[in-house]
Design a protein around this motif. Structure first.
Motif, PDB file in Angstrom:
ATOM      1  N   MET A   1       0.812  -1.182   0.000  1.00  0.00           N
ATOM      2  CA  MET A   1       0.000   0.000   0.000  1.00  0.00           C
ATOM      3  C   MET A   1       0.873   1.270   0.000  1.00  0.00           C
ATOM      4  O   MET A   1       0.569   2.220  -0.710  1.00  0.00           O
ATOM      5  N   VAL A   2       1.950   1.261   0.775  1.00  0.00           N
ATOM      6  CA  VAL A   2       2.850   2.414   0.810  1.00  0.00           C
ATOM      7  C   VAL A   2       3.550   2.573  -0.538  1.00  0.00           C
ATOM      8  O   VAL A   2       3.727   3.686  -1.038  1.00  0.00           O
ATOM      9  N   GLY A   3       3.919   1.463  -1.159  1.00  0.00           N
ATOM     10  CA  GLY A   3       4.577   1.507  -2.464  1.00  0.00           C
ATOM     11  C   GLY A   3       3.679   2.092  -3.529  1.00  0.00           C
ATOM     12  O   GLY A   3       4.120   2.872  -4.379  1.00  0.00           O
ATOM     13  N   THR A   4       2.408   1.735  -3.499  1.00  0.00           N
ATOM     14  CA  THR A   4       1.466   2.276  -4.468  1.00  0.00           C
ATOM     15  C   THR A   4       1.301   3.780  -4.273  1.00  0.00           C
ATOM     16  O   THR A   4       1.303   4.552  -5.238  1.00  0.00           O
ATOM     17  N   GLY A   7       4.413   5.539  -5.462  1.00  0.00           N
ATOM     18  CA  GLY A   7       4.479   5.554  -6.926  1.00  0.00           C
ATOM     19  C   GLY A   7       3.566   6.607  -7.536  1.00  0.00           C
ATOM     20  O   GLY A   7       3.956   7.342  -8.447  1.00  0.00           O
ATOM     21  N   ILE A   8       2.343   6.697  -7.016  1.00  0.00           N
ATOM     22  CA  ILE A   8       1.403   7.690  -7.531  1.00  0.00           C
ATOM     23  C   ILE A   8       1.871   9.100  -7.191  1.00  0.00           C
ATOM     24  O   ILE A   8       1.804  10.013  -8.021  1.00  0.00           O
ATOM     25  N   LEU A   9       2.379   9.287  -5.975  1.00  0.00           N
ATOM     26  CA  LEU A   9       2.880  10.597  -5.577  1.00  0.00           C
ATOM     27  C   LEU A   9       4.044  11.036  -6.458  1.00  0.00           C
ATOM     28  O   LEU A   9       4.104  12.182  -6.918  1.00  0.00           O
ATOM     29  N   LEU A  10       4.977  10.129  -6.727  1.00  0.00           N
ATOM     30  CA  LEU A  10       6.120  10.480  -7.572  1.00  0.00           C
ATOM     31  C   LEU A  10       5.686  10.769  -9.013  1.00  0.00           C
ATOM     32  O   LEU A  10       6.197  11.697  -9.642  1.00  0.00           O
ATOM     33  N   CYS A  11       4.753   9.985  -9.533  1.00  0.00           N
ATOM     34  CA  CYS A  11       4.316  10.188 -10.923  1.00  0.00           C
ATOM     35  C   CYS A  11       3.629  11.528 -11.109  1.00  0.00           C
ATOM     36  O   CYS A  11       3.947  12.272 -12.040  1.00  0.00           O
ATOM     37  N   LEU A  14       6.141  14.585  -9.172  1.00  0.00           N
ATOM     38  CA  LEU A  14       7.522  14.851  -9.569  1.00  0.00           C
ATOM     39  C   LEU A  14       7.730  14.654 -11.068  1.00  0.00           C
ATOM     40  O   LEU A  14       8.132  15.578 -11.768  1.00  0.00           O
ATOM     41  N   PHE A  15       7.426  13.478 -11.563  1.00  0.00           N
ATOM     42  CA  PHE A  15       7.744  13.177 -12.961  1.00  0.00           C
ATOM     43  C   PHE A  15       6.801  13.860 -13.942  1.00  0.00           C
ATOM     44  O   PHE A  15       7.228  14.232 -15.034  1.00  0.00           O
ATOM     45  N   GLY A  16       5.548  14.053 -13.591  1.00  0.00           N
ATOM     46  CA  GLY A  16       4.613  14.748 -14.480  1.00  0.00           C
ATOM     47  C   GLY A  16       5.025  16.191 -14.723  1.00  0.00           C
ATOM     48  O   GLY A  16       5.162  16.623 -15.875  1.00  0.00           O
ATOM     49  N   PRO A  17       5.228  16.987 -13.653  1.00  0.00           N
ATOM     50  CA  PRO A  17       5.676  18.366 -13.871  1.00  0.00           C
ATOM     51  C   PRO A  17       7.051  18.465 -14.533  1.00  0.00           C
ATOM     52  O   PRO A  17       7.298  19.363 -15.333  1.00  0.00           O
TER      53      PRO A  17
END
Length: 103
Positions: A1-4, A7-11, A14-17
């Motif tokens: 659950m923490v990994g998911t 992953g969503i937080l980083l995508c 961070l990576f989207g912007p």
């Protein structure tokens, strides 16, 4: 659950912007090269230099395109119309230019 969640937080955080900023820089650089390409092609086709500059001016995106009178005044006065630092700040592609080479 923490990994998911991570992953969503980083995508999205961070990576989207980061990807959007890189895309914006790439588009601005492509517009810069398009203006240069249009100017060179029109000059190679035999247009007089002032007409080649006008054709290139028309290919500049409308939000940063100088007016005809501004372009005419700068062409007639030469490069002394604006100091180099002011010209660099006005262009949208200054973030991508390289540092000057040392001798």
């Amino acid at each position: 659950m923490v990994g998911t969640f991570l992953g969503i937080l980083l995508c999205y955080g961070l990576f989207g912007p980061l990807a959007a900023a890189m895309s914006k820089i790439n588009d601005a650089e492509a517009e810069y090269y398009t203006v240069l390409r249009v100017a060179l092609i029109s000059f190679i086709k035999g247009f007089p230099p002032i007409l080649a500059v006008e054709v290139a001016r028309r290919s500049i995106p409308s939000e940063c395109r100088p007016t005809f009178t501004e372009m005419e005044k700068n062409c007639k006065s030469g490069a002394a119309a604006a100091p180099p630092a002011a010209r660099l700040e006005e262009t949208p592609w200054t973030m991508t230019r390289s540092l000057p080479r040392s001798s």
